[in-house]
Design a protein around this motif. Structure first.
Motif, PDB file in Angstrom:
ATOM      1  N   SER A   4       0.733  -1.167  -0.066  1.00 24.88           N
ATOM      2  CA  SER A   4      -0.057  -0.140   0.072  1.00 24.88           C
ATOM      3  C   SER A   4       0.744   1.388   0.074  1.00 24.88           C
ATOM      4  O   SER A   4       0.683   2.195  -0.634  1.00 24.88           O
ATOM      5  CB  SER A   4      -0.894  -0.049   1.349  1.00 24.88           C
ATOM      6  N   ALA A   5       2.009   1.125   0.757  1.00 23.86           N
ATOM      7  CA  ALA A   5       2.940   2.254   0.638  1.00 23.86           C
ATOM      8  C   ALA A   5       3.513   2.387  -0.747  1.00 23.86           C
ATOM      9  O   ALA A   5       3.687   3.563  -0.984  1.00 23.86           O
ATOM     10  CB  ALA A   5       4.094   2.076   1.844  1.00 23.86           C
ATOM     11  N   VAL A   6       3.900   1.326  -1.298  1.00 25.81           N
ATOM     12  CA  VAL A   6       4.356   1.469  -2.477  1.00 25.81           C
ATOM     13  C   VAL A   6       3.266   2.141  -3.711  1.00 25.81           C
ATOM     14  O   VAL A   6       3.613   2.981  -4.478  1.00 25.81           O
ATOM     15  CB  VAL A   6       4.839   0.121  -3.064  1.00 25.81           C
ATOM     16  N   ALA A   7       2.320   1.538  -3.332  1.00 23.81           N
ATOM     17  CA  ALA A   7       1.169   2.196  -4.591  1.00 23.81           C
ATOM     18  C   ALA A   7       0.883   3.442  -3.998  1.00 23.81           C
ATOM     19  O   ALA A   7       0.678   4.367  -5.281  1.00 23.81           O
ATOM     20  CB  ALA A   7      -0.197   1.267  -4.187  1.00 23.81           C
ATOM     21  N   ALA A   8       0.987   3.954  -2.933  1.00 23.05           N
ATOM     22  CA  ALA A   8       0.708   5.601  -2.663  1.00 23.05           C
ATOM     23  C   ALA A   8       1.760   6.226  -3.257  1.00 23.05           C
ATOM     24  O   ALA A   8       1.533   7.557  -3.930  1.00 23.05           O
ATOM     25  CB  ALA A   8       0.421   5.465  -1.151  1.00 23.05           C
ATOM     26  N   TRP A  10       3.695   5.718  -5.759  1.00 20.87           N
ATOM     27  CA  TRP A  10       3.604   5.429  -7.106  1.00 20.87           C
ATOM     28  C   TRP A  10       2.593   6.545  -7.675  1.00 20.87           C
ATOM     29  O   TRP A  10       2.895   7.164  -8.677  1.00 20.87           O
ATOM     30  CB  TRP A  10       3.108   3.995  -7.487  1.00 20.87           C
ATOM     31  N   ALA A  11       1.402   6.669  -6.837  1.00 17.07           N
ATOM     32  CA  ALA A  11       0.549   7.549  -7.322  1.00 17.07           C
ATOM     33  C   ALA A  11       0.950   8.826  -7.613  1.00 17.07           C
ATOM     34  O   ALA A  11       0.728   9.636  -8.326  1.00 17.07           O
ATOM     35  CB  ALA A  11      -0.755   7.458  -6.514  1.00 17.07           C
ATOM     36  N   VAL A  12       1.770   9.239  -6.447  1.00 10.69           N
ATOM     37  CA  VAL A  12       2.227  10.620  -6.368  1.00 10.69           C
ATOM     38  C   VAL A  12       3.259  10.921  -7.256  1.00 10.69           C
ATOM     39  O   VAL A  12       3.393  11.801  -7.973  1.00 10.69           O
ATOM     40  CB  VAL A  12       3.184  10.819  -4.706  1.00 10.69           C
ATOM     41  N   ALA A 130      11.494  15.835   0.100  1.00 11.57           N
ATOM     42  CA  ALA A 130      10.296  16.129   0.608  1.00 11.57           C
ATOM     43  C   ALA A 130       9.149  15.199   0.557  1.00 11.57           C
ATOM     44  O   ALA A 130       8.524  14.946   1.592  1.00 11.57           O
ATOM     45  CB  ALA A 130       9.603  17.416  -0.146  1.00 11.57           C
ATOM     46  N   LEU A 131       8.979  14.358  -0.417  1.00 15.11           N
ATOM     47  CA  LEU A 131       7.859  13.415  -0.467  1.00 15.11           C
ATOM     48  C   LEU A 131       8.354  12.079  -0.099  1.00 15.11           C
ATOM     49  O   LEU A 131       7.611  11.159   0.613  1.00 15.11           O
ATOM     50  CB  LEU A 131       6.982  13.371  -1.849  1.00 15.11           C
ATOM     51  N   LEU A 132       9.443  11.483  -0.833  1.00 18.52           N
ATOM     52  CA  LEU A 132       9.743   9.988  -0.538  1.00 18.52           C
ATOM     53  C   LEU A 132       9.822   9.496   0.853  1.00 18.52           C
ATOM     54  O   LEU A 132       9.259   8.649   1.294  1.00 18.52           O
ATOM     55  CB  LEU A 132      11.067   9.870  -1.211  1.00 18.52           C
ATOM     56  N   PRO A 133      10.561  10.585   1.934  1.00 15.65           N
ATOM     57  CA  PRO A 133      10.698   9.913   3.178  1.00 15.65           C
ATOM     58  C   PRO A 133       9.368   9.919   3.677  1.00 15.65           C
ATOM     59  O   PRO A 133       9.379   9.066   4.719  1.00 15.65           O
ATOM     60  CB  PRO A 133      11.494  11.280   3.889  1.00 15.65           C
ATOM     61  N   VAL A 154      10.521   2.379  -8.608  1.00 18.01           N
ATOM     62  CA  VAL A 154       9.106   2.665  -8.969  1.00 18.01           C
ATOM     63  C   VAL A 154       9.180   4.102  -9.749  1.00 18.01           C
ATOM     64  O   VAL A 154       8.480   4.200 -10.803  1.00 18.01           O
ATOM     65  CB  VAL A 154       8.247   2.732  -7.943  1.00 18.01           C
ATOM     66  N   HIS A 155       9.749   5.046  -9.302  1.00 17.06           N
ATOM     67  CA  HIS A 155       9.537   6.533 -10.151  1.00 17.06           C
ATOM     68  C   HIS A 155      10.177   6.360 -11.462  1.00 17.06           C
ATOM     69  O   HIS A 155       9.740   6.613 -12.421  1.00 17.06           O
ATOM     70  CB  HIS A 155      10.439   7.622  -9.185  1.00 17.06           C
TER      71      HIS A 155
END
Length: 206
Positions: A4-8, A10-12, A130-133, A154-155
């Motif tokens: 779920s963390a990976v999917a979230a 990926w969406a961002v 800013a976002l990845l952590p 993933v990015h």
């Protein structure tokens, strides 16, 4: 680290990749110069993203986050690089060509320039610092560094899919429209110059 963390993440990440910027301008320029150059350009952009991710995983990211001066220097360096690329694209706009044109000529040059374009892109720095952590879990069974590398991969995968599509689309849509290709190429170069000037101005005003 959960799926779920990976999917979230990926969406961002995917939304950021879909936002036009310097990477889009670069891969459009490659597409206009020849379909055979799209893959090297995209590979370079993906390599730049992975190298920046590895740097963050190695601890460079925390150093940059603690030192505003280091972040400013990196931003200014990235802006200067984008300015150089943008001026080059404006002075020598790409001309849409057939798939057989250019061949593998200059492929490594497009890979190296693409790595620089992506690796020094402030948008990528925003994602990594800013976002990845927010998606990294210190209590997870995987080490933090490994989690960062996986999310970075993933990015990079999102970059490959979107940028390859953009590059091919620019070649197909503008392949038989020389005047339109020149306009789009100059607009792409102008976009890079505008982004670079904005970043340089922000850096000087800090």
């Amino acid at each position: 680290m959960s799926l779920s963390a990976v999917a979230a993440f990926w969406a961002v990440s995917f939304l950021l990749v879909l936002t036009p910027g310097a990477d889009w301008a670069y891969v459009i320029s490659a597409g206009l110069r020849g379909r055979a150059l799209v893959l090297p350009a995209v590979a370079g952009l993906a390599c730049g993203a992975l190298l920046a991710t590895l740097a963050v995983a190695a601890g460079v990211g925390s150093l940059v986050a603690r030192s505003p001066v280091v972040l400013t220097v990196l931003t200014m360096a990235g802006a200067a690089y984008l300015l150089w690329l943008g001026i080059g694209m404006w002075r020598h706009p790409g001309v849409a060509s057939s798939a057989t044109d250019h061949g593998d000529e200059g492929a490594w040059r497009w890979i190296v320039k693409g790595a620089g374009t992506s690796g020094l892109n402030p948008k990528l720095m925003l994602l990594l610092l800013a976002l990845l952590p927010q998606f990294v879990r210190p209590s997870a069974s995987w080490p933090v560094g490994m989690q960062i590398v996986v999310l970075g991969a993933v990015h990079a995968a999102s970059c490959c899919v979107v940028y390859f599509s953009v590059g091919l689309a620019s070649q197909r849509v503008l392949g038989a429209r020389r005047s339109a290709a020149l306009v789009v190429s100059r607009l792409s170069g102008g976009l890079m110059v505008a982004i670079a000037v904005l970043l340089l101005a922000q850096g000087l005003l800090r």
